[in-house]
Design an enzyme around this catalytic site. Structure first.
Site, PDB file in Angstrom:
ATOM      1  N   ASP A   1       8.497  23.278 -34.281  1.00  0.00           N
ATOM      2  CA  ASP A   1       7.935  23.053 -33.060  1.00  0.00           C
ATOM      3  C   ASP A   1       6.486  22.599 -33.324  1.00  0.00           C
ATOM      4  OD1 ASP A   1       8.195  24.271 -30.104  1.00  0.00           O
ATOM      5  OD2 ASP A   1       6.378  23.674 -30.725  1.00  0.00           O
TER       6      ASP A   1
ATOM      7  N   GLU B   1      23.260  23.317 -22.683  1.00  0.00           N
ATOM      8  CA  GLU B   1      22.814  24.567 -22.909  1.00  0.00           C
ATOM      9  C   GLU B   1      22.855  25.231 -21.548  1.00  0.00           C
ATOM     10  OE1 GLU B   1      22.499  26.920 -25.619  1.00  0.00           O
ATOM     11  OE2 GLU B   1      22.818  27.910 -23.661  1.00  0.00           O
TER      12      GLU B   1
ATOM     13  N   LEU C   1      22.346  28.601 -21.068  1.00  0.00           N
ATOM     14  CA  LEU C   1      21.565  29.746 -20.938  1.00  0.00           C
ATOM     15  C   LEU C   1      20.713  30.296 -19.716  1.00  0.00           C
ATOM     16  CD1 LEU C   1      18.537  30.046 -21.613  1.00  0.00           C
ATOM     17  CD2 LEU C   1      19.237  29.455 -24.149  1.00  0.00           C
TER      18      LEU C   1
ATOM     19  N   LYS D   1      25.673  19.622 -16.877  1.00  0.00           N
ATOM     20  CA  LYS D   1      24.458  20.283 -16.805  1.00  0.00           C
ATOM     21  C   LYS D   1      23.936  20.294 -15.560  1.00  0.00           C
ATOM     22  CE  LYS D   1      21.497  23.453 -17.488  1.00  0.00           C
ATOM     23  NZ  LYS D   1      20.380  23.650 -18.737  1.00  0.00           N
TER      24      LYS D   1
ATOM     25  N   ASN E   1      23.768  23.174 -12.468  1.00  0.00           N
ATOM     26  CA  ASN E   1      22.420  23.468 -11.781  1.00  0.00           C
ATOM     27  C   ASN E   1      22.388  23.136 -10.294  1.00  0.00           C
ATOM     28  OD1 ASN E   1      21.676  25.002 -14.046  1.00  0.00           O
ATOM     29  ND2 ASN E   1      20.033  23.882 -14.706  1.00  0.00           N
TER      30      ASN E   1
ATOM     31  N   GLY F   1      13.547  29.678  -8.115  1.00  0.00           N
ATOM     32  CA  GLY F   1      12.148  28.974  -8.803  1.00  0.00           C
ATOM     33  C   GLY F   1      12.579  28.998 -10.168  1.00  0.00           C
TER      34      GLY F   1
ATOM     35  N   CYS G   1      14.110  25.373 -14.245  1.00  0.00           N
ATOM     36  CA  CYS G   1      15.242  24.624 -14.553  1.00  0.00           C
ATOM     37  C   CYS G   1      15.803  24.263 -12.967  1.00  0.00           C
ATOM     38  CB  CYS G   1      16.407  25.437 -15.116  1.00  0.00           C
ATOM     39  SG  CYS G   1      15.939  25.752 -16.662  1.00  0.00           S
TER      40      CYS G   1
ATOM     41  N   LYS H   1      11.874  35.592 -11.707  1.00  0.00           N
ATOM     42  CA  LYS H   1      13.093  36.467 -11.645  1.00  0.00           C
ATOM     43  C   LYS H   1      12.739  37.579 -12.247  1.00  0.00           C
ATOM     44  CE  LYS H   1      16.085  34.715 -14.881  1.00  0.00           C
ATOM     45  NZ  LYS H   1      17.800  34.203 -15.184  1.00  0.00           N
TER      46      LYS H   1
ATOM     47  N   ARG I   1       7.058  29.816 -14.000  1.00  0.00           N
ATOM     48  CA  ARG I   1       7.262  28.482 -13.558  1.00  0.00           C
ATOM     49  C   ARG I   1       7.757  28.404 -12.172  1.00  0.00           C
ATOM     50  NH1 ARG I   1      10.056  25.598 -18.572  1.00  0.00           N
ATOM     51  NH2 ARG I   1      10.993  27.760 -18.666  1.00  0.00           N
TER      52      ARG I   1
HETATM   53  C1  UDX Z   1      19.465  28.616 -14.552  1.00  0.00           C
HETATM   54  C2  UDX Z   1      20.862  28.359 -14.630  1.00  0.00           C
HETATM   55  O1  UDX Z   1      21.291  29.655 -14.156  1.00  0.00           O
HETATM   56  C3  UDX Z   1      21.170  28.360 -16.175  1.00  0.00           C
HETATM   57  O2  UDX Z   1      22.492  28.311 -16.218  1.00  0.00           O
HETATM   58  C4  UDX Z   1      20.670  27.067 -16.721  1.00  0.00           C
HETATM   59  O3  UDX Z   1      20.896  26.866 -18.043  1.00  0.00           O
HETATM   60  C5  UDX Z   1      19.002  27.124 -16.390  1.00  0.00           C
HETATM   61  O4  UDX Z   1      18.673  27.554 -14.987  1.00  0.00           O
HETATM   62  P1  UDX Z   1      17.569  30.364 -14.838  1.00  0.00           P
HETATM   63  O5  UDX Z   1      16.517  29.313 -14.347  1.00  0.00           O
HETATM   64  O6  UDX Z   1      17.148  31.068 -16.136  1.00  0.00           O
HETATM   65  O7  UDX Z   1      18.876  29.671 -15.316  1.00  0.00           O
HETATM   66  O8  UDX Z   1      17.762  31.351 -13.793  1.00  0.00           O
HETATM   67  P2  UDX Z   1      18.895  31.878 -12.716  1.00  0.00           P
HETATM   68  O9  UDX Z   1      19.296  33.293 -12.991  1.00  0.00           O
HETATM   69  O10 UDX Z   1      19.797  30.883 -12.424  1.00  0.00           O
HETATM   70  O11 UDX Z   1      17.712  31.990 -11.596  1.00  0.00           O
HETATM   71  C6  UDX Z   1      17.154  30.896 -10.817  1.00  0.00           C
HETATM   72  C7  UDX Z   1      16.436  31.179  -9.618  1.00  0.00           C
HETATM   73  O12 UDX Z   1      17.312  31.532  -8.778  1.00  0.00           O
HETATM   74  C8  UDX Z   1      15.684  32.743  -9.799  1.00  0.00           C
HETATM   75  O13 UDX Z   1      14.349  32.285  -9.189  1.00  0.00           O
HETATM   76  C9  UDX Z   1      16.298  33.665  -9.103  1.00  0.00           C
HETATM   77  O14 UDX Z   1      15.533  34.557  -8.436  1.00  0.00           O
HETATM   78  C10 UDX Z   1      17.145  32.663  -8.001  1.00  0.00           C
HETATM   79  N1  UDX Z   1      18.274  33.151  -7.541  1.00  0.00           N
HETATM   80  C11 UDX Z   1      19.495  33.301  -8.688  1.00  0.00           C
HETATM   81  C12 UDX Z   1      18.730  33.555  -6.329  1.00  0.00           C
HETATM   82  O15 UDX Z   1      17.719  33.570  -5.391  1.00  0.00           O
HETATM   83  N2  UDX Z   1      19.869  33.946  -5.865  1.00  0.00           N
HETATM   84  C13 UDX Z   1      20.888  34.142  -6.743  1.00  0.00           C
HETATM   85  O16 UDX Z   1      21.989  34.673  -6.548  1.00  0.00           O
HETATM   86  C14 UDX Z   1      20.734  33.885  -8.126  1.00  0.00           C
END
Ligand code: UDX
Length: 439
Positions: A30, A152, A154, A210, A214, A263, A266, A329, A336
């Site tokens: 990095d 990815e 994750l 991907k 999303n 939020g 991603c 979350k 972010r």
């Molecule tokens: C997301 C994708 O899930 C993941 O596969 C990708 O690689 C990156 O983007 P992430 O941003 O870590 O992952 O969080 P995720 O658990 O998907 O939640 C995203 C947002 O949606 C959070 O703000 C969460 O609170 C909200 N959310 C999620 C909801 O409001 N309702 C849901 O049912 C699920």
């Protein structure tokens, strides 16, 4: 195997630690020296469950190391994963790919022998060929450098688990039977042997998987939040609606929790970057619905402000408002595009004194929003509050005793933005309980 991981943020640091856990010799790279010092000390510079344990375990044996040097990175291995960030360009919908291209430009001139470059970051479709062009132009090894796009999936908060036990592995390749495919199958050997499906595609499809995944996840969340809007005008209950819909296996309950919306680093930028790319490709009509997905998501934040105003008797100016949650979350310190902080910030602009508590994200929130008040205890946040907003569903909030919370506020009024507090318990303790999408 020996391998490197270039870019050690949420994705790269987790990938590096997970690859060490699979038994490989790993060098993480990095450009941020502070991050590298922290990672070499076995600590992630952010909170991610289980990650520090893995980092500590494998840096202690020397199986995992981190560096800021491209020369060392190129010399260490001939398998290089790229996990740099691809954020949204400020003021635009499109991706900022400068970190990706810069990493490839730095690495390329140092590739003197056969090598495999595996892209893991989220990119607009059509980017991988640009990466190949840079490698062809600047790598002395020329076409002995193979490229694979391996998106990815994750989630933050379960990043280690998702990396070690993914739902699927997608390998975007330039052709059949390439060296890249056999090298990466070997690197992921243990994961593949455990039964994880591998889908081999062309480069464009892998890039698109991907973006499409999303976009789908964001759409599912906005779909149920659009239903919440209809519930709010018709007296229905979106939580019960979601439960009833979710029993249909074709719909499914997972990823369909109504509330304050999505939020993070991603989903918001990925749907915007996807729309921007579709526009460039002349396929903008195909994705115009994502504008609505984005708009529904943002309207949840506005609805929360409207409900807060209503609960405060029409005037927010001068009110004390407690906010539980700052992370985008639970189980992360990532703020972010956090819906919770967007709401807190807006209430502050409207003249409220806003006091925020979050179990892990306080430091990040304080740096980004110095104008808000912060406290390191959930009960500290509610002192003399006219209104409590529950905006990020950390499990500890649901465990707090509503009577103890009520004893500290000026007025026992709560709006549950994530519907994980028990309405009966809170009402029995004297609270006026409101939630998004519920009567
Ligand atoms: C997301 C994708 O899930 C993941 O596969 C990708 O690689 C990156 O983007 P992430 O941003 O870590 O992952 O969080 P995720 O658990 O998907 O939640 C995203 C947002 O949606 C959070 O703000 C969460 O609170 C909200 N959310 C999620 C909801 O409001 N309702 C849901 O049912 C699920």
């Amino acid at each position: 195997m020996k391998l490197t991981v270039i870019g050690c943020g949420y994705l790269g640091a987790t990938h590096a630690a997970a690859m060490a856990e699979l038994g490989h010799q790993v060098l993480g790279m990095d450009i941020d020296p502070d991050k590298v010092v922290s990672l070499n000390a076995g600590r992630a510079p952010f909170f991610e469950r289980d990650l520090d344990d893995l980092l500590a375990k494998h840096t202690a044996t020397g199986q995992l190391r981190f560096t800021t040097s491209y020369a060392e990175t190129a010399a260490f291995a001939d398998l290089h994963f790229i996990g740099v960030g691809t954020p949204q360009k400020p003021g635009e919908m499109a991706y900022d790919l400068s970190h990706l291209f810069s990493a490839v430009r730095q690495l390329a001139p140092r590739l003197t022998g056969p090598a495999v470059i595996v892209g893991k970051c989220t990119i607009p479709v059509g980017t991988a060929p640009q990466v190949i062009d840079i490698l062809r132009e600047f790598a002395p090894a020329g076409d002995q450098v193979d490229v694979c796009w391996n998106p990815e999936f994750l989630r933050e908060s379960s990043a280690v688990e998702d990396t070690l036990h993914p739902d699927r592995i997608v390998l975007g390749l330039t052709g059949q039977g390439t060296r890249a495919e056999s090298v990466i199958r070997q690197a992921y050997g243990k994961i593949i042997e455990s039964g994880t499906p591998v889908i081999v595609t062309d480069l464009a499809t892998a890039e698109l998987v991907k973006s499409a995944a999303n976009a789908f996840l964001a759409t599912k969340i906005s779909f149920i939040n659009a239903m919440a809007e209809v519930c709010e005008t018709s007296g229905a209950d979106v939580q019960l609606l979601a439960e009833a819909l979710g029993h249909d296996a074709r719909i499914g309950r997972r990823g369909m929790r109504p509330g304050l919306g999505f939020g993070g680093g991603c989903l918001p930028k990925d749907i915007r970057g996807f729309m921007a790319r579709a526009g460039e490709l002349g396929a903008d009509q195909a994705l115009t619905f994502l504008r609505e997905v984005d708009a529904i998501n943002n309207r949840r934040r506005e609805r929360m402000i409207d409900l807060a105003r209503e609960q405060c008797g029409g005037v927010i100016n001068g009110k004390n408002i407690a906010v539980w949650g700052a992370a985008f979350k639970p189980d992360t310190d990532d703020i972010r595009d956090s819906p919770a902080l967007a709401v807190a910030q807006k209430l502050h602009q409207l003249g409220a004194t806003v006091t925020v508590f979050d179990p892990k994200a306080l430091d990040n929130a304080r740096k980004a929003h110095p104008q808000l008040e912060f406290t390191d205890h959930p009960l500290g946040a509610v002192r003399d509050a006219d209104l409590l907003l529950h905006l990020t569903e950390w499990p500890e909030f649901a465990r707090l005793d509503p009577e103890a919370v009520a004893a500290r506020v000026a007025v026992p009024r709560v709006i549950d933005g994530r519907s994980t507090l028990d309405p009966d318990r809170w009402r029995a303790a004297g609270w006026t309980y409101r939630a998004l999408g519920r009567p």
